[in-house]
Design a protein around this motif. Structure first.
Motif, PDB file in Angstrom:
ATOM      1  N   PHE A  73       6.790  -1.256   7.388  1.00 52.14           N
ATOM      2  CA  PHE A  73       6.710   0.027   6.692  1.00 52.14           C
ATOM      3  C   PHE A  73       8.130   0.406   6.277  1.00 52.14           C
ATOM      4  O   PHE A  73       9.062   0.335   7.089  1.00 52.14           O
ATOM      5  CB  PHE A  73       6.148   1.118   7.608  1.00 52.14           C
ATOM      6  CG  PHE A  73       4.762   0.862   8.116  1.00 52.14           C
ATOM      7  CD1 PHE A  73       3.651   1.373   7.442  1.00 52.14           C
ATOM      8  CD2 PHE A  73       4.551   0.110   9.264  1.00 52.14           C
ATOM      9  CE1 PHE A  73       2.368   1.151   7.905  1.00 52.14           C
ATOM     10  CE2 PHE A  73       3.274  -0.123   9.737  1.00 52.14           C
ATOM     11  CZ  PHE A  73       2.176   0.397   9.048  1.00 52.14           C
ATOM     12  N   PHE A 108       0.736   8.276   6.476  1.00 53.43           N
ATOM     13  CA  PHE A 108       1.734   7.390   7.090  1.00 53.43           C
ATOM     14  C   PHE A 108       1.598   7.283   8.605  1.00 53.43           C
ATOM     15  O   PHE A 108       1.527   6.170   9.155  1.00 53.43           O
ATOM     16  CB  PHE A 108       3.130   7.901   6.724  1.00 53.43           C
ATOM     17  CG  PHE A 108       4.266   7.139   7.344  1.00 53.43           C
ATOM     18  CD1 PHE A 108       4.592   5.874   6.892  1.00 53.43           C
ATOM     19  CD2 PHE A 108       5.019   7.692   8.368  1.00 53.43           C
ATOM     20  CE1 PHE A 108       5.651   5.167   7.446  1.00 53.43           C
ATOM     21  CE2 PHE A 108       6.075   6.997   8.932  1.00 53.43           C
ATOM     22  CZ  PHE A 108       6.396   5.733   8.470  1.00 53.43           C
ATOM     23  N   LEU A 124       4.077  -7.189   9.747  1.00 50.55           N
ATOM     24  CA  LEU A 124       3.738  -5.955   9.059  1.00 50.55           C
ATOM     25  C   LEU A 124       4.980  -5.072   9.030  1.00 50.55           C
ATOM     26  O   LEU A 124       5.687  -4.950  10.037  1.00 50.55           O
ATOM     27  CB  LEU A 124       2.606  -5.241   9.796  1.00 50.55           C
ATOM     28  CG  LEU A 124       2.241  -3.819   9.365  1.00 50.55           C
ATOM     29  CD1 LEU A 124       1.683  -3.826   7.946  1.00 50.55           C
ATOM     30  CD2 LEU A 124       1.227  -3.227  10.341  1.00 50.55           C
ATOM     31  N   ALA A 137      -0.717   0.541  14.033  1.00 50.03           N
ATOM     32  CA  ALA A 137      -0.039  -0.755  14.055  1.00 50.03           C
ATOM     33  C   ALA A 137       0.672  -0.973  15.385  1.00 50.03           C
ATOM     34  O   ALA A 137       0.662  -2.083  15.937  1.00 50.03           O
ATOM     35  CB  ALA A 137       0.953  -0.833  12.894  1.00 50.03           C
ATOM     36  N   ARG A 154       2.699  -6.403   3.711  1.00 45.78           N
ATOM     37  CA  ARG A 154       2.333  -7.641   4.386  1.00 45.78           C
ATOM     38  C   ARG A 154       2.696  -8.800   3.474  1.00 45.78           C
ATOM     39  O   ARG A 154       2.744  -8.652   2.256  1.00 45.78           O
ATOM     40  CB  ARG A 154       0.834  -7.678   4.713  1.00 45.78           C
ATOM     41  CG  ARG A 154       0.404  -6.676   5.768  1.00 45.78           C
ATOM     42  CD  ARG A 154      -1.077  -6.835   6.101  1.00 45.78           C
ATOM     43  NE  ARG A 154      -1.532  -5.828   7.049  1.00 45.78           N
ATOM     44  CZ  ARG A 154      -1.467  -5.951   8.363  1.00 45.78           C
ATOM     45  NH1 ARG A 154      -0.967  -7.069   8.886  1.00 45.78           N
ATOM     46  NH2 ARG A 154      -1.905  -4.995   9.159  1.00 45.78           N
ATOM     47  N   ARG A 171      -1.299   5.134  10.216  1.00 44.96           N
ATOM     48  CA  ARG A 171      -1.152   3.701   9.994  1.00 44.96           C
ATOM     49  C   ARG A 171      -0.079   3.108  10.901  1.00 44.96           C
ATOM     50  O   ARG A 171      -0.233   2.016  11.455  1.00 44.96           O
ATOM     51  CB  ARG A 171      -0.804   3.439   8.521  1.00 44.96           C
ATOM     52  CG  ARG A 171      -1.893   3.861   7.545  1.00 44.96           C
ATOM     53  CD  ARG A 171      -3.076   2.909   7.514  1.00 44.96           C
ATOM     54  NE  ARG A 171      -2.833   1.802   6.620  1.00 44.96           N
ATOM     55  CZ  ARG A 171      -3.115   1.818   5.316  1.00 44.96           C
ATOM     56  NH1 ARG A 171      -3.656   2.898   4.777  1.00 44.96           N
ATOM     57  NH2 ARG A 171      -2.879   0.757   4.579  1.00 44.96           N
ATOM     58  N   VAL A 172       1.042   3.831  11.041  1.00 49.39           N
ATOM     59  CA  VAL A 172       2.117   3.334  11.901  1.00 49.39           C
ATOM     60  C   VAL A 172       1.684   3.318  13.366  1.00 49.39           C
ATOM     61  O   VAL A 172       1.871   2.324  14.079  1.00 49.39           O
ATOM     62  CB  VAL A 172       3.385   4.180  11.729  1.00 49.39           C
ATOM     63  CG1 VAL A 172       4.432   3.822  12.783  1.00 49.39           C
ATOM     64  CG2 VAL A 172       3.967   3.989  10.331  1.00 49.39           C
ATOM     65  N   GLU A 193       3.390   0.328   2.996  1.00 51.23           N
ATOM     66  CA  GLU A 193       3.015  -0.647   4.022  1.00 51.23           C
ATOM     67  C   GLU A 193       3.010  -2.018   3.360  1.00 51.23           C
ATOM     68  O   GLU A 193       2.433  -2.198   2.287  1.00 51.23           O
ATOM     69  CB  GLU A 193       1.642  -0.314   4.584  1.00 51.23           C
ATOM     70  CG  GLU A 193       1.139  -1.317   5.622  1.00 51.23           C
ATOM     71  CD  GLU A 193      -0.248  -0.970   6.137  1.00 51.23           C
ATOM     72  OE1 GLU A 193      -0.910  -1.865   6.680  1.00 51.23           O
ATOM     73  OE2 GLU A 193      -0.667   0.196   5.975  1.00 51.23           O
ATOM     74  N   SER A 201       0.850  -1.185   0.000  1.00 51.50           N
ATOM     75  CA  SER A 201       0.000   0.000   0.000  1.00 51.50           C
ATOM     76  C   SER A 201       0.886   1.235   0.000  1.00 51.50           C
ATOM     77  O   SER A 201       1.844   1.324   0.775  1.00 51.50           O
ATOM     78  CB  SER A 201      -0.908   0.026   1.235  1.00 51.50           C
ATOM     79  OG  SER A 201      -1.760  -1.102   1.265  1.00 51.50           O
TER      80      SER A 201
END
Length: 423
Positions: free
Chosen positions: A127, A22, A125, A29, A154, A25-26, A152, A14
């Motif tokens: 980044f 950014f 996961l 997580a 996975r 999302r970080v 990102e 992504s």
């Protein structure tokens, strides 16, 4: 241990543009982490972004998650005693790469920096990109807010990234037993396929992988048949890259460079512009991004190759700094990146034409081109002569940092001042 980069299939990827995409999302997580969080960053400041990361790491550590954060000693020089103590008191390990010593208040350890930006959560996961933990990656910072990207990830590609950051910590701690024990606790795990993306994790160091990222660029540029788009904050590559870009343009490839028009450091634009005549004459199109400072380190080639990471195409990234990029082979991701770059070029960039360049005496331009040519040809070798220090990680202690800050304050230096270096 020599780890060769290789293509790994079955991943999802992504694109995250700027801090607005950014950071949430970080931080989310980290909040959902169950076992482990490892962070590497060049810059960590005590502004609203740094304090949000601080809170997320503290909360994770308090619920039993193992948290390691590695910052660069040059990029993050002024973390306060309270900041470090707030993390170490709950078990967060804060390490500093090559902190160095100030002489007359000046930081002289400017070469061979830890420039990577990586996060790995639970080994599942990851980044990777160019975004630091500072408020200047948010639009509300103002005209100097940076335009930047990260991804990102996975899937199976997370395993080599996870092993890499564990190895970086273990080697930095200089303990063979600790090295073996830490890696044994988290052996490579074959993750389930979660998508169709083939990905490769490529790094640059000052030991065995001195030119891995550059070699990937060179190979794909030589094979390009349709288009090459490179968006780079700091662009002054070596002779081989310039030569291959010119060759690609001459054989009909649509070669476009997106460079800084509003740089955070004026010398950046000056250096890149010295190459403009050379590139334009070969058919390379140059766009200057003028909305605000461009901090991107991304590229796309043809219909399926893309890269996002921390490495610029300049002397520091290609010959000195520790860097990390993700390369993806996926048509959908390539098309998404193209759409973002196309919008950037159409709406926020100025196309540079030869008429726009300052008129120069042709003789002087010839002389200057001669020296630029030979500098580009030989600078990787010249920079290689600089001392190659063994990566040195220091476990940050709040008391030590406080003593250093007190010493700086005695000399009249404002230890709280934060400057954004070439990041």
């Amino acid at each position: 241990m020599d780890q060769r980069a290789r293509w790994v299939g079955g991943n999802s990827i992504s694109l995250l543009e700027n801090g607005e995409e950014f950071f949430p999302r970080v931080f989310d997580a980290i909040r959902q982490a169950r076992r482990e969080v490892i962070i590497e960053t060049f810059i960590l400041f005590e502004d609203k972004v740094g304090m949000a990361l601080h809170a997320a790491m503290r909360a994770a550590a308090q619920r039993g998650v193992k948290v390691d954060v590695l910052v660069d000693g040059f990029g993050s020089p002024d973390l306060s005693r309270e900041f470090i103590e707030g993390l170490s008191s709950v078990g967060v390990k804060v390490r500093v790469f090559d902190p160095g010593k100030r002489i007359l208040g000046q930081r002289l350890n400017v070469f061979r920096r830890m420039h990577r930006k990586i996060v790995v959560v639970d080994g599942e996961l990851a980044f990777v990109g160019g975004i630091n933990y500072s408020a200047d990656h948010l639009l509300d910072f103002g005209p100097k807010a940076k335009q930047d990207y990260a991804v990102e990830l996975r899937g199976p590609i997370v395993a080599p990234i996870h092993q890499f950051v564990l190895r970086a910590i273990a080697l930095g701690d200089k303990g063979p037993r600790w090295f073996r024990r830490r890696l044994k606790q988290a052996p490579p795990v074959e993750r389930e396929h979660v998508g169709e993306v083939k990905a490769m994790f490529v790094t640059r160091d000052n030991r065995r992988h001195t030119n891995d990222i550059e070699r990937q660029y060179l190979a794909v540029i030589r094979a390009a048949r349709k288009r090459i788009v490179i968006a780079n904050a700091y662009f002054f590559p070596g002779y081989r890259l310039i030569k291959e870009l010119r060759r690609a343009a001459r054989r009909g490839v649509d070669v476009r460079l997106i460079l800084q028009g509003e740089p955070d450091m004026p010398i950046v634009k000056t250096a890149a512009s010295m190459l403009y005549h050379h590139l334009l004459h070969s058919g390379v199109r140059i766009f200057e991004y003028c909305d605000r400072p461009l901090h991107a380190k991304i590229a796309l080639i043809d219909d399926d190759w893309s890269t996002v990471g921390s490495s610029n195409l300049d002397p520091l990234s290609l010959s000195l700094n520790l860097e990390a990029n993700v390369i993806a082979r996926d048509k959908a991701f390539n098309e998404l990146l193209w759409q973002r770059m196309d919008t950037l070029m159409r709406e926020s960039c100025k196309l540079i034409r030869e008429d726009d360049l300052e008129s120069e005496w042709s003789g002087w331009r010839l002389v200057r081109s001669f020296f630029i040519f030979h500098f580009l040809r030989w600078y990787p070798s010249w920079l290689g002569w600089l001392p190659r220090q063994v990566p040195r990680l220091t476990l940050a202690q709040a008391t030590d940092l406080a003593e250093k800050r007190d010493q700086r304050e005695k000399t009249g230096e404002n230890g709280a001042t934060q400057t954004t270096e070439a990041a």
